[in-house]
Design a protein around this motif. Structure first.
Motif, PDB file in Angstrom:
ATOM      1  N   GLU A 193      49.499  58.431  41.014  1.00 11.91           N
ATOM      2  CA  GLU A 193      50.575  57.463  40.782  1.00 11.91           C
ATOM      3  C   GLU A 193      51.322  57.157  42.078  1.00 11.91           C
ATOM      4  N   LYS A 194      51.623  58.200  42.806  1.00 10.61           N
ATOM      5  CA  LYS A 194      52.397  58.040  44.033  1.00 10.61           C
ATOM      6  C   LYS A 194      51.596  57.225  45.054  1.00 10.61           C
ATOM      7  N   ALA A 195      50.334  57.567  45.162  1.00 12.45           N
ATOM      8  CA  ALA A 195      49.481  56.858  46.116  1.00 12.45           C
ATOM      9  C   ALA A 195      49.373  55.385  45.745  1.00 12.45           C
ATOM     10  N   ILE A 196      49.266  55.117  44.440  1.00 13.99           N
ATOM     11  CA  ILE A 196      49.141  53.733  43.997  1.00 13.99           C
ATOM     12  C   ILE A 196      50.422  52.968  44.315  1.00 13.99           C
ATOM     13  N   GLU A 197      51.571  53.593  44.051  1.00 13.34           N
ATOM     14  CA  GLU A 197      52.836  52.902  44.325  1.00 13.34           C
ATOM     15  C   GLU A 197      53.006  52.606  45.811  1.00 13.34           C
ATOM     16  N   GLU A 198      52.609  53.530  46.641  1.00  8.21           N
ATOM     17  CA  GLU A 198      52.707  53.302  48.081  1.00  8.21           C
ATOM     18  C   GLU A 198      51.760  52.188  48.523  1.00  8.21           C
ATOM     19  N   ARG A 199      50.599  52.199  47.927  1.00  7.52           N
ATOM     20  CA  ARG A 199      49.612  51.173  48.251  1.00  7.52           C
ATOM     21  C   ARG A 199      50.123  49.787  47.814  1.00  7.52           C
ATOM     22  N   VAL A 200      50.732  49.721  46.634  1.00  2.00           N
ATOM     23  CA  VAL A 200      51.300  48.459  46.141  1.00  2.00           C
ATOM     24  C   VAL A 200      52.332  47.939  47.146  1.00  2.00           C
ATOM     25  N   GLU A 201      53.204  48.824  47.603  1.00  2.00           N
ATOM     26  CA  GLU A 201      54.230  48.437  48.574  1.00  2.00           C
ATOM     27  C   GLU A 201      53.602  47.877  49.849  1.00  2.00           C
ATOM     28  N   THR A 202      52.600  48.581  50.363  1.00  2.00           N
ATOM     29  CA  THR A 202      51.926  48.147  51.595  1.00  2.00           C
ATOM     30  C   THR A 202      51.331  46.749  51.427  1.00  2.00           C
ATOM     31  N   ILE A 203      50.665  46.557  50.295  1.00  2.00           N
ATOM     32  CA  ILE A 203      49.972  45.288  50.061  1.00  2.00           C
ATOM     33  C   ILE A 203      50.983  44.156  49.853  1.00  2.00           C
ATOM     34  N   LEU A 204      52.042  44.421  49.079  1.00  2.00           N
ATOM     35  CA  LEU A 204      53.061  43.386  48.835  1.00  2.00           C
ATOM     36  C   LEU A 204      53.652  42.925  50.163  1.00  2.00           C
ATOM     37  N   GLU A 205      53.932  43.889  51.024  1.00  2.00           N
ATOM     38  CA  GLU A 205      54.529  43.597  52.326  1.00  2.00           C
ATOM     39  C   GLU A 205      53.583  42.743  53.174  1.00  2.00           C
ATOM     40  N   LEU A 206      52.353  43.219  53.267  1.00  2.00           N
ATOM     41  CA  LEU A 206      51.359  42.568  54.113  1.00  2.00           C
ATOM     42  C   LEU A 206      51.076  41.139  53.643  1.00  2.00           C
ATOM     43  N   PHE A 207      51.060  40.944  52.349  1.00  2.00           N
ATOM     44  CA  PHE A 207      50.757  39.631  51.783  1.00  2.00           C
ATOM     45  C   PHE A 207      52.000  38.741  51.680  1.00  2.00           C
TER      46      PHE A 207
ATOM     47  N   ASN B 288      52.670  32.243  36.599  1.00  2.00           N
ATOM     48  CA  ASN B 288      53.747  31.360  37.082  1.00  2.00           C
ATOM     49  C   ASN B 288      53.667  31.112  38.581  1.00  2.00           C
ATOM     50  N   LEU B 289      52.826  31.873  39.276  1.00  2.00           N
ATOM     51  CA  LEU B 289      52.707  31.699  40.733  1.00  2.00           C
ATOM     52  C   LEU B 289      51.975  30.396  41.034  1.00  2.00           C
ATOM     53  N   PRO B 290      52.319  29.752  42.160  1.00  2.00           N
ATOM     54  CA  PRO B 290      51.506  28.624  42.613  1.00  2.00           C
ATOM     55  C   PRO B 290      50.056  29.084  42.787  1.00  2.00           C
ATOM     56  N   TYR B 291      49.120  28.151  42.620  1.00  2.00           N
ATOM     57  CA  TYR B 291      47.697  28.511  42.606  1.00  2.00           C
ATOM     58  C   TYR B 291      47.257  29.279  43.865  1.00  2.00           C
ATOM     59  N   GLY B 292      47.724  28.827  45.010  1.00  2.66           N
ATOM     60  CA  GLY B 292      47.347  29.480  46.274  1.00  2.66           C
ATOM     61  C   GLY B 292      47.738  30.952  46.275  1.00  2.66           C
ATOM     62  N   TRP B 293      48.894  31.246  45.699  1.00  3.41           N
ATOM     63  CA  TRP B 293      49.351  32.636  45.635  1.00  3.41           C
ATOM     64  C   TRP B 293      48.540  33.442  44.636  1.00  3.41           C
ATOM     65  N   GLN B 294      48.097  32.786  43.563  1.00  2.00           N
ATOM     66  CA  GLN B 294      47.252  33.496  42.594  1.00  2.00           C
ATOM     67  C   GLN B 294      45.951  33.942  43.255  1.00  2.00           C
ATOM     68  N   ARG B 295      45.403  33.068  44.090  1.00  2.59           N
ATOM     69  CA  ARG B 295      44.153  33.435  44.781  1.00  2.59           C
ATOM     70  C   ARG B 295      44.399  34.588  45.762  1.00  2.59           C
ATOM     71  N   LYS B 296      45.555  34.562  46.417  1.00  6.70           N
ATOM     72  CA  LYS B 296      45.890  35.672  47.317  1.00  6.70           C
ATOM     73  C   LYS B 296      46.036  36.969  46.541  1.00  6.70           C
ATOM     74  N   LEU B 297      46.656  36.869  45.377  1.00  5.74           N
ATOM     75  CA  LEU B 297      46.842  38.065  44.544  1.00  5.74           C
ATOM     76  C   LEU B 297      45.494  38.653  44.139  1.00  5.74           C
ATOM     77  N   ASP B 298      44.533  37.790  43.914  1.00  3.62           N
ATOM     78  CA  ASP B 298      43.185  38.253  43.557  1.00  3.62           C
ATOM     79  C   ASP B 298      42.592  39.094  44.707  1.00  3.62           C
ATOM     80  N   ILE B 299      42.814  38.654  45.933  1.00  5.40           N
ATOM     81  CA  ILE B 299      42.335  39.422  47.095  1.00  5.40           C
ATOM     82  C   ILE B 299      43.136  40.718  47.229  1.00  5.40           C
ATOM     83  N   ALA B 300      44.452  40.613  46.997  1.00  6.56           N
ATOM     84  CA  ALA B 300      45.313  41.803  47.061  1.00  6.56           C
ATOM     85  C   ALA B 300      44.807  42.864  46.083  1.00  6.56           C
ATOM     86  N   ARG B 301      44.406  42.427  44.876  1.00  4.48           N
ATOM     87  CA  ARG B 301      43.880  43.361  43.873  1.00  4.48           C
ATOM     88  C   ARG B 301      42.626  44.063  44.394  1.00  4.48           C
TER      89      ARG B 301
END
Ligand SMILES: Nc1ncnc2c1ncn2[C@@H]1O[C@H](COP(=O)(O)OP(=O)(O)OP(=O)(O)O)[C@@H](O)[C@H]1O
Ligand SMILES: [Mg+2]
Length: 258
Positions: free
Chosen positions: A126-140, A152-165
């Protein structure tokens, strides 16, 4: 340079259709390669084969020295190879943050989590996942959208989120299938910068399928051109731009070139 992903004489038949015929690849660690070709050339099928989504009729796929030809997608992903799909696979009614967390849980066995933390399995994960989420949110640059519902995100952001995942599992090799599809020019330029950033930040090896030529030519060190399931040209973006077989495959002007 080390070859991280090698494909040898890969074939895939669908009934009477030969979607991939004798495809070969030697992808050096740390590089970005492009895979281009007309509609129906077999690009997505190559990604499906490498990532274990479908099994080849013939051929071999070697990842980090291991034969993964018959591996399931989750086994391939656990070893460090992840792909995105041509169509978005988000959970549209969940938040950005939840989409990232679920991606990590879906890959719960990905090698990263268990080795890093010396606490009971659940908590360290859990801790590792939360830290990873933070890193990715920041970077993106997505921190402000963390609690936004994905649809609700603009389409371009949805595609970025797919890569973030896809990055939640710490892949060493990332295959992107038409990451800029449906984006406008400025969204695509933005995405190209992001891909450069994650490439550097995570020392990723990448392969990008794209129809948008300036995009893939700007990112890839080398490009393979696929036509009817075979590589008809391979070289630097400059070499590919001037290759008569490529022009022929794309524009159907063979008579003019001979
Ligand atoms: N599951 C399947 N069953 C039958 N035929 C398939 C299947 N998947 C792909 N094909 C066929 O294999 C060929 C290659 O398809 P593929 O989707 O790999 O092309 P592509 O290069 O990704 O095209 P595009 O640029 O349109 O995404 C096509 O003729 C397609 O119809
Ligand atoms: Mg495709």
């Amino acid at each position: 340079m080390e070859t991280i992903l090698q494909v040898v004489d890969l074939w895939k038949h669908f009934g009477g259709i030969t979607a991939v015929s004798g495809y070969e690849l030697e992808l050096p660690r740390g590089e970005i390669y492009g895979l281009i070709g007309p509609n129906g050339a077999g690009k997505t099928t190559v990604f499906n084969l490498i990532s274990g989504v479908i099994k080849p009729s013939k051929g071999k796929i070697i990842f980090k020295g291991r034969d993964i030809t018959r591996f399931r997608p989750d086994q391939v992903s656990t070893l460090g190879l992840t792909r995105t799909f041509q169509n978005l696979r988000l959970f549209p009614s969940l938040t950005v943050e939840m989409n990232l967390k679920i991606a990590a849980h879906m890959h719960a066995r990905c090698g990263f989590w268990p080795t890093l933390f010396n606490t009971p399995f659940f908590f360290r994960e859990e801790k590792a996942i939360e830290e990873r989420v933070e890193t990715i949110l920041e970077l993106f640059g997505m921190r402000e959208f963390a609690q936004e519902i994905a649809s609700n995100l603009p389409y371009g952001w949805q595609r970025k989120l797919d890569i973030a995942r896809a990055l939640m599992c710490q892949p060493e090799v990332l295959l992107l299938d038409e990451p800029s599809a449906g984006m406008n020019t400025s969204e695509a330029e933005d995405l190209a910068h992001l891909i450069e950033t994650i490439h550097g930040e995570f020392r990723l090896t990448m392969m990008i399928v794209e129809h948008r030529m300036p995009f893939v030519m700007g990112l890839a060190r080398k490009i393979q051109v696929l036509d009817y399931g075979s590589v008809i040209a391979f070289g630097t973006p400059e070499e590919i731009r001037n290759d008569s077989r490529v022009i022929e495959a794309y524009l159907g002007v063979g008579d003019l070139i001979a």
